[in-house]
Scaffold this motif. Structure first.
Motif, PDB file in Angstrom:
ATOM      1  N   SER A  12       0.365  11.682   5.672  1.00  0.00           N
ATOM      2  CA  SER A  12      -0.269  10.393   5.408  1.00  0.00           C
ATOM      3  C   SER A  12      -0.911  10.338   4.023  1.00  0.00           C
ATOM      4  O   SER A  12      -0.666   9.407   3.240  1.00  0.00           O
ATOM      5  N   ILE A  13      -1.728  11.333   3.684  1.00  0.00           N
ATOM      6  CA  ILE A  13      -2.385  11.349   2.376  1.00  0.00           C
ATOM      7  C   ILE A  13      -1.357  11.556   1.268  1.00  0.00           C
ATOM      8  O   ILE A  13      -1.403  10.893   0.222  1.00  0.00           O
ATOM      9  N   GLY A  14      -0.427  12.485   1.482  1.00  0.00           N
ATOM     10  CA  GLY A  14       0.574  12.774   0.457  1.00  0.00           C
ATOM     11  C   GLY A  14       1.422  11.574   0.095  1.00  0.00           C
ATOM     12  O   GLY A  14       1.653  11.290  -1.093  1.00  0.00           O
ATOM     13  N   THR A  15       1.888  10.848   1.094  1.00  0.00           N
ATOM     14  CA  THR A  15       2.737   9.678   0.803  1.00  0.00           C
ATOM     15  C   THR A  15       1.939   8.581   0.109  1.00  0.00           C
ATOM     16  O   THR A  15       2.450   7.910  -0.798  1.00  0.00           O
ATOM     17  N   GLN A  16       0.675   8.400   0.505  1.00  0.00           N
ATOM     18  CA  GLN A  16      -0.150   7.394  -0.167  1.00  0.00           C
ATOM     19  C   GLN A  16      -0.475   7.812  -1.603  1.00  0.00           C
ATOM     20  O   GLN A  16      -0.533   6.973  -2.512  1.00  0.00           O
ATOM     21  N   ALA A  17      -0.682   9.109  -1.801  1.00  0.00           N
ATOM     22  CA  ALA A  17      -0.922   9.605  -3.156  1.00  0.00           C
ATOM     23  C   ALA A  17       0.278   9.334  -4.055  1.00  0.00           C
ATOM     24  O   ALA A  17       0.120   8.966  -5.234  1.00  0.00           O
ATOM     25  N   LEU A  18       1.467   9.487  -3.511  1.00  0.00           N
ATOM     26  CA  LEU A  18       2.666   9.246  -4.311  1.00  0.00           C
ATOM     27  C   LEU A  18       2.813   7.760  -4.681  1.00  0.00           C
ATOM     28  O   LEU A  18       3.339   7.442  -5.748  1.00  0.00           O
ATOM     29  N   THR A  19       2.331   6.861  -3.836  1.00  0.00           N
ATOM     30  CA  THR A  19       2.364   5.440  -4.216  1.00  0.00           C
ATOM     31  C   THR A  19       1.390   5.181  -5.358  1.00  0.00           C
ATOM     32  O   THR A  19       1.681   4.372  -6.258  1.00  0.00           O
ATOM     33  N   VAL A  20       0.244   5.856  -5.345  1.00  0.00           N
ATOM     34  CA  VAL A  20      -0.718   5.738  -6.447  1.00  0.00           C
ATOM     35  C   VAL A  20      -0.106   6.269  -7.738  1.00  0.00           C
ATOM     36  O   VAL A  20      -0.209   5.639  -8.806  1.00  0.00           O
ATOM     37  N   ILE A  21       0.557   7.405  -7.645  1.00  0.00           N
ATOM     38  CA  ILE A  21       1.159   8.030  -8.826  1.00  0.00           C
ATOM     39  C   ILE A  21       2.310   7.192  -9.360  1.00  0.00           C
ATOM     40  O   ILE A  21       2.461   6.996 -10.575  1.00  0.00           O
ATOM     41  N   ALA A  22       3.120   6.638  -8.453  1.00  0.00           N
ATOM     42  CA  ALA A  22       4.233   5.793  -8.889  1.00  0.00           C
ATOM     43  C   ALA A  22       3.730   4.540  -9.607  1.00  0.00           C
ATOM     44  O   ALA A  22       4.369   4.056 -10.549  1.00  0.00           O
ATOM     45  N   ALA A  23       2.584   4.021  -9.192  1.00  0.00           N
ATOM     46  CA  ALA A  23       2.017   2.817  -9.820  1.00  0.00           C
ATOM     47  C   ALA A  23       1.357   3.130 -11.163  1.00  0.00           C
ATOM     48  O   ALA A  23       1.024   2.203 -11.917  1.00  0.00           O
ATOM     49  N   ASN A  24       1.173   4.416 -11.449  1.00  0.00           N
ATOM     50  CA  ASN A  24       0.542   4.827 -12.710  1.00  0.00           C
ATOM     51  C   ASN A  24       1.387   5.895 -13.393  1.00  0.00           C
ATOM     52  O   ASN A  24       0.885   6.941 -13.817  1.00  0.00           O
ATOM     53  N   ALA A  25       2.682   5.603 -13.510  1.00  0.00           N
ATOM     54  CA  ALA A  25       3.625   6.592 -14.023  1.00  0.00           C
ATOM     55  C   ALA A  25       3.368   6.949 -15.482  1.00  0.00           C
ATOM     56  O   ALA A  25       3.846   7.981 -15.962  1.00  0.00           O
ATOM     57  N   PRO A 261     -10.977  -0.350   4.163  1.00  0.00           N
ATOM     58  CA  PRO A 261     -10.541   0.962   4.673  1.00  0.00           C
ATOM     59  C   PRO A 261      -9.116   1.272   4.227  1.00  0.00           C
ATOM     60  O   PRO A 261      -8.143   1.047   4.942  1.00  0.00           O
ATOM     61  N   ASP A 262      -8.983   1.776   3.011  1.00  0.00           N
ATOM     62  CA  ASP A 262      -7.690   2.036   2.381  1.00  0.00           C
ATOM     63  C   ASP A 262      -7.811   3.354   1.620  1.00  0.00           C
ATOM     64  O   ASP A 262      -8.559   3.440   0.638  1.00  0.00           O
ATOM     65  N   MET A 263      -7.093   4.374   2.053  1.00  0.00           N
ATOM     66  CA  MET A 263      -7.228   5.699   1.465  1.00  0.00           C
ATOM     67  C   MET A 263      -6.723   5.784   0.033  1.00  0.00           C
ATOM     68  O   MET A 263      -7.039   6.732  -0.694  1.00  0.00           O
ATOM     69  N   ARG A 264      -5.955   4.813  -0.400  1.00  0.00           N
ATOM     70  CA  ARG A 264      -5.426   4.883  -1.761  1.00  0.00           C
ATOM     71  C   ARG A 264      -6.534   4.827  -2.814  1.00  0.00           C
ATOM     72  O   ARG A 264      -6.402   5.408  -3.893  1.00  0.00           O
TER      73      ARG A 264
END
Length: 385
Positions: A12-25, A261-264
């Motif tokens: 859960s955390i890993g996949t959300q972290a990757l969305t954060v990283i993809a949005a800030n490439a 409540p959004d872990m991103r």
């Protein structure tokens, strides 16, 4: 450009972290990814982020991936591969989001390799808080919390004097069974437990939220992250999960961090600190909030929180025992072997039978964890009879 390794990239955390990283490439690049056994999702992540190395802890899953993947990413397996991902020379920040005690050794290895830590694996500090924080100081490594509660405290302390903290107030939603008695929870199902009212999380942490064991783990984590005594760490039930935690200072002022409540958001802050980055995350509209309510935690019907405080105050190997017994009991519950209320019985019984080691080294912590798991399994088997 920050070079990031993610341990637990398919969770859960890993996949959300990757969305954060993809949005800030333009700010982040992925150097290493590690997961347990989800080779299909890891293959998709490799294709998109193109890390230098990728790891599947499960060797059979790693073999399957090796047979189907023909790109440039180096595929590794097992604990050896996990430690290589944690210490990869091109990485400067390691996001540790593995589940449970499994996160300790790679986090220690990353610290010794002088990697900054974005910590989403609270069990690392629960089991070995004194040792880990000492290593971070020795190797001049930063540890940025990812848990929403600890991120909130971290943000509220920005620019403040830690010596002027009166108390830390960790908020808790109360989980899916807030307000229920022990008798009313006697026959709850796995599906009942996984219906968290506010957060979408992995199965293990969702069960921990239902028992309040998760909040107990967070209390122990907070002690080590912020250097505050247990008597100065309180838990407050806040069902709306809008205030993520608070600090009361010696002058009576209380500072709080609010958000959806959004872990991103805490993930992004841990990776970007000391900067704040713009985001497209849902925004809090105060005008739409009908009420923010607060209550004392119910430690009679949810005794896991009191057990965690007891383990933390005992110190030494006892928090490790609490964590290990909880992991075994939750796994047994998720496998349908014991009931929901049996989780607490396993934890309590294992703690009662443990012989405390007051200042353990890493080897002794590892041995204590192994002992607790064996003993907790015996307790599970007794409850099954």
């Amino acid at each position: 450009m920050k070079h990031i390794a993610i341990l637990g990239s398919t969770g859960s955390i890993g996949t959300q972290a990757l969305t954060v990283i993809a949005a800030n490439a333009d700010r982040y690049t992925i150097t290493a990814l590690a997961a347990y056994q989800n080779e299909k999702l890891l293959a998709e992540q490799i294709e998109y982020f193109k890390p230098k190395i990728a790891v599947l802890f499960d060797k059979l899953a790693a073999d399957r991936l090796v047979n189907t993947y023909h790109g440039k990413t180096k595929i590794l397996a097992g604990e050896e591969g996990l430690l290589e991902a944690a210490t990869f020379y091109q990485t400067d920040t390691v996001l540790t989001s593995l589940v449970g005690f499994a996160g300790l050794k790679p986090t220690v290895a990353a610290i010794k390799a002088k990697k900054n830590i974005a910590l989403a694996n609270k069990e690392t500090l629960v089991a070995a808080g004194e040792l880990v924080m000492s290593l971070a100081k020795e190797y001049n490594v930063s540890i940025s919390p990812v848990d929403s509660e600890h991120s909130a405290v971290f943000q509220c302390l920005n620019g403040e004097n830690k010596q002027q903290i009166k108390r830390i107030i960790l908020t808790a939603s109360g989980g899916p069974f807030r307000g229920r008695t022990i008798e009313e929870m006697r026959n709850v199902t796995i599906e009942d437990c996984l219906k968290h009212p506010n957060w979408s999380m992995g199965r293990k942490i969702t069960i921990d939220s239902a028992t309040l064991a998760n909040k107990g783990l967070e209390v122990i984590e907070a002690k080590w992250l912020f250097g505050v005594d247990y008597d100065n760490i309180d838990v407050c039930v806040h069902p709306q999960s809008i205030i993520h935690s608070m600090i009361e200072f010696i002058d009576g002022s209380i500072m709080a961090q609010l958000g959806m409540p959004d872990m991103r958001l805490p993930i992004q802050y841990a990776l970007s600190y000391p900067e704040r980055l713009p985001s497209e995350f849902p925004r809090l509209d105060l005008a739409t909030l009908s009420a923010l309510t607060f209550a004392e935690p119910d430690t009679v019907n949810f005794p896991a929180l009191k057990l965690a405080y007891s383990a933390g105050k005992a110190g030494g190997t006892m928090p490790c025992i609490f964590n290990a017994a909880n992991e075994v009991a939750v796994n047994a519950f998720l496998n349908g072997e014991i009931g929901f209320l049996d989780i607490i019985q396993v934890i309590r019984y294992t703690m009662e039978k443990h012989t405390l080691i007051t200042t353990p080294d890493l080897e002794q912590i590892d041995a204590a964890d192994a002992w607790a798991r064996r003993f907790a399994l015996l307790a599970v088997n007794d409850l099954k009879k």
